[in-house]
Enzyme design. Structure first.
Site, short mmCIF file in Angstrom:
data_model
loop_
_atom_site.label_atom_id
_atom_site.label_comp_id
_atom_site.label_asym_id
_atom_site.label_seq_id
_atom_site.Cartn_x
_atom_site.Cartn_y
_atom_site.Cartn_z
CG ASP A 1 -103.26 -38.96 58.39
OD1 ASP A 1 -102.57 -38.22 58.21
OD2 ASP A 1 -104.85 -38.98 58.20
CD GLU B 1 -104.77 -38.00 54.72
OE1 GLU B 1 -105.68 -37.11 55.19
OE2 GLU B 1 -105.16 -38.97 54.64
NE ARG C 1 -84.75 -42.37 36.58
CZ ARG C 1 -83.80 -42.71 38.57
NH1 ARG C 1 -82.92 -43.54 38.06
NH2 ARG C 1 -84.31 -42.85 39.26
CG ASP D 1 -76.89 -43.31 29.55
OD1 ASP D 1 -77.26 -42.12 29.08
OD2 ASP D 1 -78.19 -43.37 30.85
CE LYS E 1 -77.24 -46.29 32.15
NZ LYS E 1 -77.90 -45.08 33.10
CG ASP F 1 -76.79 -38.79 33.05
OD1 ASP F 1 -77.62 -38.90 32.50
OD2 ASP F 1 -76.24 -39.79 33.36
CB SER G 1 -81.19 -42.08 41.00
OG SER G 1 -81.95 -42.27 42.01
N GLY H 1 -76.58 -43.28 42.10
CA GLY H 1 -75.06 -42.78 41.96
C GLY H 1 -74.43 -43.44 40.88
CB THR I 1 -75.08 -43.92 35.31
OG1 THR I 1 -76.19 -44.27 35.94
CG2 THR I 1 -75.02 -43.28 34.56
#
Ligand code: R5P
Length: 295
Positions: free
Chosen positions: A34, A36, A93, A167, A190, A217, A221, A223, A225
């Protein structure tokens, strides 16, 4: 100390164990039909100083639950102390309630680690060091930026390159990298739409014309940025553009998109294993464990 690499950080855990000449014990791991997770320590951990190494990058939810299962099992079988090395902390985040009713996931993470009674928590370039201070267990937030900057300097010969933060949040990062690279640094402004996630960069004045540049940075994630920073550097006349990040999540085809946009190379660390994980954080973690256990 005994190093226990979790399923998400097997190679990193082995490297750390090798550097410390410490005993490394594997975990037996499987997935039930399942979905897990099943985990079992393959040797006795009673009365031992246990160091669990498990990053929580994608797939975050299962890597996180495996980490929690390992911590709780080690506590249950009376480990003397539990140190967790979590190079990338998932859900870090969201550290504020930007819109009414939002879950503040970073706080939830802290509550989990506190309630499982972790003795010492080690992470790398946690998204916001101010927020990490809310974690009520002894913790260390190591920086992999010097290792990345060293690589750029010594392997790619980028002496005096301009360090750019995409940023203001990454300003500290480029202050750190520029000390090693010996070049100037600057940052962009940013803005991210809280609902759509779309980002835009305000007009900035960084003097990069004709210069070798590196965008630093904490993570990549989607991309977006890095892509918008690369475009800004191109528009400002940079001679070359490189990209460096600590946590290469690299969702979808973000790596290809960043390279297609004009970045010459992406350099990341093994905080998260990926095709760009060229720089290892094992020496950094090993040093922190040496300090902690005085070995
Ligand atoms: C934001 O504050 C972070 O430091 C990164 O800039 C951001 O999370 C990267 O995300 P993406 O690659 O999706 O733009």
């Amino acid at each position: 100390m005994i190093i226990v690499p979790g399923p998400a950080s097997t190679d990193l855990g082995l490297k750390i164990g090798h550097l410390l000449k410490a005993k490394v014990i594997p975990v037996e791991y499987k997935r039930f039909p399942d979905g897990e997770s099943y985990l079992r320590f393959t040797e006795e951990l009673e009365n031992e100083n246990v160091v669990i190494v498990q990053t929580t990058g994608p797939p975050q939810d299962s890597n996180l639950i495996q980490l929690l299962l390992m911590i709780d099992a080690a506590r249950d079988i009376n480990a003397k102390s539990i140190t967790t090395v979590v190079p990338y902390v998932a859900y870090a985040r969201q550290d504020n309630r930007f819109r009414p009713g939002e879950a503040i996931s970073s706080k939830t993470m802290f509550k989990l680690f506190e309630s499982l009674r972790v003795d010492h928590f080690i992470t790398v370039n946690f998204h916001s060091s101010d927020i990490l201070n809310l974690l009520r267990i002894p913790h260390e937030n190591l920086s992999a930026i010097p290792s990345l900057a060293d690589y750029m300097l010594n392997k790619l010969n980028l002496i005096g390159a301009f360090s750019l933060a995409p940023d203001e949040g990454a300003k500290k990062i480029v202050e750190e990298s520029s000390r090693i690279l010996g070049g100037e640094y600057g940052w962009l402004k940013k803005r991210r739409d809280r609902v759509t996630g779309k980002i835009s960069v305000d007009l900035v004045s960084v003097n990069v014309k004709g210069k070798d540049t590196i965008i630093f940075d904490d993570m990549i994630s989607s991309g977006s940025t890095m892509i918008s920073a690369t475009n800004t550097l191109k528009a400002l006349g940079a001679r070359s553009i490189y990209v460096a990040c600590v946590h290469p999540l690299l969702i979808g085809n973000s790596r290809e998109r960043i390279l297609m946009e004009g970045a010459l190379k992406i350099v990341g660390t093994d905080c998260i294993q990926s095709p760009v994980s060229i720089v290892s954080i094992a020496p950094l973690i090993a040093e922190a464990l040496r300090r902690r256990f005085r070995v």
